[in-house]
Design a protein around this motif. Structure first.
Motif, PDB file in Angstrom:
ATOM      1  N   PHE A   1       0.848  -1.194   0.000  1.00 11.38           N
ATOM      2  CA  PHE A   1       0.000   0.000   0.000  1.00 11.38           C
ATOM      3  C   PHE A   1       0.881   1.241   0.000  1.00 11.38           C
ATOM      4  O   PHE A   1       1.682   1.455   0.916  1.00 11.38           O
ATOM      5  N   TYR A   2       0.736   2.050  -1.044  1.00 12.36           N
ATOM      6  CA  TYR A   2       1.454   3.316  -1.159  1.00 12.36           C
ATOM      7  C   TYR A   2       0.442   4.441  -1.005  1.00 12.36           C
ATOM      8  O   TYR A   2      -0.503   4.534  -1.794  1.00 12.36           O
ATOM      9  N   GLY A   3       0.635   5.304   0.013  1.00 12.14           N
ATOM     10  CA  GLY A   3      -0.406   6.280   0.264  1.00 12.14           C
ATOM     11  C   GLY A   3       0.064   7.672   0.641  1.00 12.14           C
ATOM     12  O   GLY A   3       1.086   7.838   1.315  1.00 12.14           O
ATOM     13  N   ALA A   4      -0.700   8.660   0.212  1.00 13.96           N
ATOM     14  CA  ALA A   4      -0.484  10.033   0.672  1.00 13.96           C
ATOM     15  C   ALA A   4      -0.658  10.080   2.181  1.00 13.96           C
ATOM     16  O   ALA A   4      -1.572   9.457   2.730  1.00 13.96           O
ATOM     17  N   GLY A   5       0.226  10.782   2.860  1.00 13.20           N
ATOM     18  CA  GLY A   5       0.137  10.911   4.309  1.00 13.20           C
ATOM     19  C   GLY A   5       0.794   9.788   5.086  1.00 13.20           C
ATOM     20  O   GLY A   5       0.868   9.849   6.319  1.00 13.20           O
ATOM     21  N   CYS A   6       1.287   8.758   4.397  1.00 11.00           N
ATOM     22  CA  CYS A   6       1.931   7.616   5.076  1.00 11.00           C
ATOM     23  C   CYS A   6       3.412   7.937   5.298  1.00 11.00           C
ATOM     24  O   CYS A   6       4.297   7.376   4.638  1.00 11.00           O
ATOM     25  N   SER A   7       3.660   8.828   6.253  1.00 11.09           N
ATOM     26  CA  SER A   7       5.002   9.386   6.418  1.00 11.09           C
ATOM     27  C   SER A   7       5.605   9.117   7.791  1.00 11.09           C
ATOM     28  O   SER A   7       6.695   9.600   8.092  1.00 11.09           O
TER      29      SER A   7
ATOM     30  N   ILE B   1       4.986   9.034  -2.464  1.00  9.57           N
ATOM     31  CA  ILE B   1       6.147   9.527  -3.213  1.00  9.57           C
ATOM     32  C   ILE B   1       7.062   8.359  -3.581  1.00  9.57           C
ATOM     33  O   ILE B   1       7.724   8.377  -4.616  1.00  9.57           O
ATOM     34  N   ASP B   2       7.099   7.314  -2.732  1.00 11.74           N
ATOM     35  CA  ASP B   2       7.850   6.100  -3.082  1.00 11.74           C
ATOM     36  C   ASP B   2       7.258   5.445  -4.323  1.00 11.74           C
ATOM     37  O   ASP B   2       7.988   5.008  -5.220  1.00 11.74           O
ATOM     38  N   ALA B   3       5.938   5.357  -4.358  1.00 10.59           N
ATOM     39  CA  ALA B   3       5.270   4.768  -5.520  1.00 10.59           C
ATOM     40  C   ALA B   3       5.602   5.545  -6.784  1.00 10.59           C
ATOM     41  O   ALA B   3       5.859   4.962  -7.842  1.00 10.59           O
ATOM     42  N   ALA B   4       5.587   6.867  -6.672  1.00  9.83           N
ATOM     43  CA  ALA B   4       5.902   7.704  -7.832  1.00  9.83           C
ATOM     44  C   ALA B   4       7.323   7.443  -8.314  1.00  9.83           C
ATOM     45  O   ALA B   4       7.580   7.332  -9.524  1.00  9.83           O
TER      46      ALA B   4
END
Length: 290
Positions: A63-69, A96-99
């Protein structure tokens, strides 16, 4: 089976693959950004989705997600995923990892996200070696969907928007200030609400006022999130997200004017992520859990 998810704040794309990387089925849910959704609502959304058919069959979830920091934020996502996919191992990483994984072509590059929010980083093929901080929709998110939403509302309510645009705006978008304030100040998905105004930009981007707004917003992004990298002129710029996709012509114009090189612009990275995880036409090794 392996499940790969790419989530912004607005929507999450899910790709279910067999062990060889063949796509079995794709799914779409609302976005799971841990800043704007809690564990119970994530689980509720999953239970109401078509993913229920495969909840026992999935063995790995990426799971790659915005806010998962941070670990705290990642746990908000991982716990309901573990409850739902009971036989699966769960990996949570930032969008950003997914990108970076999706757009890497063998050379270091500046990877940018322009969707509901915005972000950028410098990626060398193995690590993010520099990251311009994302300050979120209240303080940053330049040239994102919610950023354009704020700008459009400002033009409209401050009577700067020309009459012909006001008529179009009122016919297709919420213009009641009471309702707008309710959705912004009493809503835990305010950024998503603001992003709903971005289609007005794409529908009217040939109008001089909108052209000026688009170029101003993109210049804000480039100034803060591209030019901050020392060798930006010698590195390709890659963009991911619906905003970058619909404003690709404008991005190319600004890049050309500033002697920047655009590598690629992709609306949704999910197919590229499948390639990354299964080493299909990508310079990567298979990523899996121990």
């Amino acid at each position: 089976m392996i499940l790969i998810a790419d989530s912004g704040s607005t929507k999450c794309s899910w790709a279910l693959c067999d062990k060889n990387g063949a796509l079995v089925e794709e799914f779409l849910t609302i976005g799971f950004n841990p800043y704007f959704i809690d564990r119970n609502n994530i689980l509720k959304e999953l239970e109401q989705s078509n993913l229920t058919e495969y909840s026992k069959e999935v063995k790995e979830v990426f799971f790659y997600g915005a806010g998962c920091s941070s670990n705290d934020k990642n746990n908000i996502i991982s716990e309901p995923l573990q409850s739902f996919f009971t036989n699966s191992k769960i990996v949570i990483k930032h969008d950003i990892d997914a990108a970076c994984y999706a757009m890497y072509n063998g050379n270091p590059n500046i990877t940018c996200i322009l969707g509901t929010g915005s972000n950028s980083c410098l990626y060398d093929g193995e690590n993010i070696i520099e990251n311009a901080p994302s300050l979120g929709f209240l303080l940053g998110d330049e040239a994102s969907g919610n950023y354009f939403g704020k700008k459009i509302l400002n033009l409209y309510f401050n009577n700067i928007m020309p009459e012909e645009l006001k008529l179009k705006f009122e016919s297709g978008f919420e213009s009641d200030l009471t309702i707008i304030k309710e959705n912004i100040y009493n809503n835990n998905r305010s950024n998503v609400f603001l992003s709903k105004y971005f289609p007005f930009i794409t529908e009217n981007k040939n109008h001089p006022v909108i052209q000026d707004l688009v170029h101003s917003a993109l210049n804000d992004f480039f100034n803060l999130h591209v030019y901050c990298y020392k060798d930006y002129r010698n590195l390709e710029l890659n963009f991911i997200g619906s905003v970058s996709y619909f404003l690709s012509d404008e991005i190319n114009i600004i890049a050309t004017k500033n002697n920047c090189k655009i590598g690629g612009i992709v609306k949704n990275p999910i197919n590229n992520l499948i390639d990354f995880h299964f080493n299909i036409n990508k310079p990567f090794k298979l990523v899996s859990l121990p």
